[in-house]
Structures are given as C-alpha cells and as structure tokens.
Design an enzyme around this catalytic site. Sequence first.
Site, mmCIF file in Angstrom:
data_model
loop_
_atom_site.group_PDB
_atom_site.id
_atom_site.type_symbol
_atom_site.label_atom_id
_atom_site.label_comp_id
_atom_site.label_asym_id
_atom_site.label_seq_id
_atom_site.Cartn_x
_atom_site.Cartn_y
_atom_site.Cartn_z
ATOM 1 N N TYR A 181 0.812 -1.217 0.000
ATOM 2 C CA TYR A 181 0.000 0.000 0.000
ATOM 3 C C TYR A 181 0.848 1.271 0.000
ATOM 4 O O TYR A 181 0.309 2.367 0.004
ATOM 5 C CB TYR A 181 -0.901 0.039 1.248
ATOM 6 C CG TYR A 181 -2.139 -0.792 1.147
ATOM 7 C CD1 TYR A 181 -2.108 -2.057 0.579
ATOM 8 C CD2 TYR A 181 -3.352 -0.332 1.629
ATOM 9 C CE1 TYR A 181 -3.241 -2.822 0.496
ATOM 10 C CE2 TYR A 181 -4.499 -1.093 1.550
ATOM 11 C CZ TYR A 181 -4.430 -2.344 0.988
ATOM 12 O OH TYR A 181 -5.572 -3.103 0.912
ATOM 13 N N LYS A 199 2.298 -13.858 6.368
ATOM 14 C CA LYS A 199 2.469 -14.882 5.336
ATOM 15 C C LYS A 199 3.977 -15.051 5.135
ATOM 16 O O LYS A 199 4.513 -14.972 4.024
ATOM 17 C CB LYS A 199 1.749 -14.378 4.077
ATOM 18 C CG LYS A 199 1.457 -15.404 3.056
ATOM 19 C CD LYS A 199 0.394 -16.400 3.450
ATOM 20 C CE LYS A 199 0.332 -17.461 2.369
ATOM 21 N NZ LYS A 199 -0.090 -18.757 2.788
ATOM 22 N N ASP A 228 -3.598 -16.973 5.625
ATOM 23 C CA ASP A 228 -4.666 -17.770 4.994
ATOM 24 C C ASP A 228 -5.397 -18.615 6.038
ATOM 25 O O ASP A 228 -6.626 -18.648 6.091
ATOM 26 C CB ASP A 228 -4.127 -18.635 3.842
ATOM 27 C CG ASP A 228 -2.838 -19.362 4.184
ATOM 28 O OD1 ASP A 228 -2.247 -19.088 5.250
ATOM 29 O OD2 ASP A 228 -2.417 -20.222 3.396
ATOM 30 N N ASP A 262 -6.273 -5.231 6.078
ATOM 31 C CA ASP A 262 -7.400 -4.689 5.314
ATOM 32 C C ASP A 262 -8.428 -5.796 5.068
ATOM 33 O O ASP A 262 -9.625 -5.637 5.325
ATOM 34 C CB ASP A 262 -6.860 -4.140 3.980
ATOM 35 C CG ASP A 262 -7.829 -3.152 3.342
ATOM 36 O OD1 ASP A 262 -8.877 -2.863 3.954
ATOM 37 O OD2 ASP A 262 -7.548 -2.685 2.231
#
Length: 404
Positions: free
Chosen positions: A150, A217, A269, A293
């Site tokens: 971002y 992740k 995930d 987000d």
Amino acid sequence: MDAAPIEVFEGEVKTPDRPIIPVILGDGIGPEVISVARRVIDSAVNKAYGGGRAICWKEVLAGESAFKAKGEWLPRETLEALRDYKVSLKGPLTTPVGGGIRSLNVTIRKKLDLYACIRPCKWIPGVPTPVKRPEALDVVIFRENTEDVYAGVEWAAGSEEALKVRRFLKEFMGVSIGEDAGLGLKVISRRATERLVRAAIKYAIKNGRRSVTVVHKGNIMKYTEGAFVKWAYELAEREFGPLIVAERDLIDKNLPAEGKIILKDRMADSMFQQILLKPEEYDVIVTPNLNGDYLSDACAAQIGGIGLAPGANINFETGVAVFEPTHGSAPKYAGLDRANPTAAILSGVMMLEYIGWANAAVLVRKALERTIAQKKVTVDLARLMDGSEALTCSEFGKAVINNL
Ligand code: NAP
C-alpha cells in the site's frame, strides 16, 4: 470556559473541558452518518458531565466538498488541523477516479504518519449475522497503515519507469520479468513493525487482554512478512519480557501462562478459517497492511457487516488520532438517509475513550445496545430481523439519544 485544543505530552492525552475537534463530514453517506454520530456524542457528553464539558466541532473540508469549494481534494489547512488539534472524527472519502489521484484516506494516514489502524470487532446482541456464535468473536485488529504493497511504490505496465526497473532487475539481479507486467514494491521495515507491535502489546496489557496474535504470510514472503513476525517476537521479548509468553514456549517448554499475555502467530490464509472456527482463541491481532485490510472486513462480517465496524488511525508518539468508520462512502445510498450510522457512532465511542471521557463512551455504547435490543434498526439490518422497526439513519440517531 473557552474552547481549546487537545494536547498530548509523552503519549498522555490532556483534554480540556471544551476541546476543539476537527470533523470531516466526508463523501456519499459520510455527512449523514457523521452528523448522526455527532448528535449522539454531544448528547452523551452533555448527559455524562451535566453541561460541564462539550466538544467544539470544527468542520474541515476534504474530498468532493473540498474540491467544489477550493479546487483541491485535500487542502493543506485540513491536514494541518488534523495534525494540530490532535484528535478528529472523519467520514468516508470517495477515492477520485482517474487523473492519477491516490486514495485520500491513504494520503491522510501517510502524511500524518498514522501508523496504527485499530479496528475492534465485537458483536452487539441482536444484530443479525451470518455466523452461529457471533458473541465468540471479540478481537481488536492492529493493522499497519503506512507500508506494505500500500506504500504506493508502483509502476504501470509498459511505462518508462517499469521498463527501467525491469532492465535493472535483469542486468544487476538476474531476475526476468515480462514486459507486460505492472510492478509494485512490498515494503516492510523493522521500525514500522516494531512501533505497531509495541502499540498492540501495550493495548493488550492496558485492557487486560489475553493474547496478541501476529498474522503474516512469512513462509512465502520471507524478508517482508517473515521479518515482520521475527521482529515482533524479538520486540516482545526485549521490551515486555516478563509480561509475555510465546505460545510455542507454553507447549515446547511447558511454561505457565499465569497472567501473562500469550504471543501467537498464524499464517494469514489459515487465520481466515481460524476466526470463523475458533474465534474465542483470538484477541488482539497485529498484522501488515494488506492482511489487515482483508481481515478487518472479514471480522466485521461476522459481527453484522462493515456498517457496524468502527476504526481509528493513530500515531501514539505524536498523539494524532483520526477516528473513522471502516466502511466507505457507499455512493448508492448517498442522500437517502438510510445508511447505518452505527460504525460512525462507535468510532465516536473510541474517540471518547481516547480523550479520557469514558463515562460518555459507556453511555453511548449502552444506548446503542438498548436501541438494537428494542429491534429499532436501520434498513440494512431490518431486512434481516423479524419483528424489527426499520428506521432511517437520522431516526436511528434519535432512538439512540432517547436511550441514553
Ligand atoms: P463501501 O462504501 O464501504 O460500500 C460497500 C457496501 O457496503 C455498500 O454498498 C453497502 O452494502 C455496505 N455499506 C457500507 N457502509 C454502510 C452503512 N453505513 N450502512 C449500510 N450499508 C453499508 O465500499 P465501496 O463501495 O467499495 O467504496 C465506495 C467508495 O468509498 C470508494 O471510493 C472507496 O475508495 C471509498 N472508501 C473509503 C474509505 C474511507 O474513507 N476510509 C474506506 C473504504 C472505501 P449493500 O450494497 O450490500 O447494501
């Protein structure tokens, strides 16, 4: 007593009895939900402090209203007011389409270095939700707000810049990338990670929370999200050692938890199924920008949707804090007086807590709960609730005020 700015000294917020608080009404449904939130907050403050305290709202322009009035989407005076008055309430801003203008929301967060995006998700009894045990979820998400993909370091496919980066990667790094690829950089720094994780752990300690979970992740993106989780553990050990125990040590070394905050980590995930299947195992969550987000909207869905999810963007060193609902400007409902103002009202509750006006915050929260228990709700919820009374946005505000 005269109106005066809120001041922050070494992280401590000093609120005068008549604080000046800038407010951005926002675009689309923003003016409707923020006006209702203001009325509810003002009534609660009046009730809690018998007229001895009152907020002096200072309207500042951003988004479409600013563009119409001044030809600028985000005037300098607005950013200065948000910075100088420290605490503000903000409605959603539409991201202007085309013309290369970036999201105004992201710009505000970056310009004021509001590194922690804080989004609590807790169900209000009676709100219809898609899950069987909505009461089991009570999380506060600390999303990093300034970095990650971002950060806006990106180049369009075929642009001169993308071709330059591509040539550099080929020549110096031995990495081949197709000519038709757009490129973006994922940036995660130690400094930004540490200040966010510090804020999340301090929040957990101050609010008697049981655990902090780092969501990442890192197995795939080793040097960005992998580093995020590594730096998080290192900081926790270094700065909060005796107050924290790592979940893996509880298991591997059979250490007792005994009043300590348990530090966990989960793959992003797997976390999406964890919060659905075992919501009670999670409490404070700390995560990079993109994961945060996605995860905050997913958690909001579990408590009834983004119309009910409040948020805050805070820099705990400067004390600058902008409170805003998680949802956007929902243009299709603009001007119809039918949006749900709960997220805006709850953002106001977070603001009242931040400035130390806890009694007023409690009044608003209880009045909201009472109103929903009476099945007086806006259309988005009424269509899912048997026997409910469908109210407009402004009628809902009046019902909450009556319940204060
Ligand atoms: P959105 O404005 O959040 O709206 C998406 C959908 O969520 C709406 O169509 C509506 O669903 C529901 N919704 C949102 N707020 C609601 C409320 N208060 N009451 C009832 N329902 C509500 O997302 P978007 O359509 O993707 O974005 C619109 C604009 O807002 C974009 O320009 C985006 O960039 C901007 N945005 C701004 C912020 C911010 O200012 N912080 C945040 C997000 C997006 P149904 O259609 O199912 O009724």
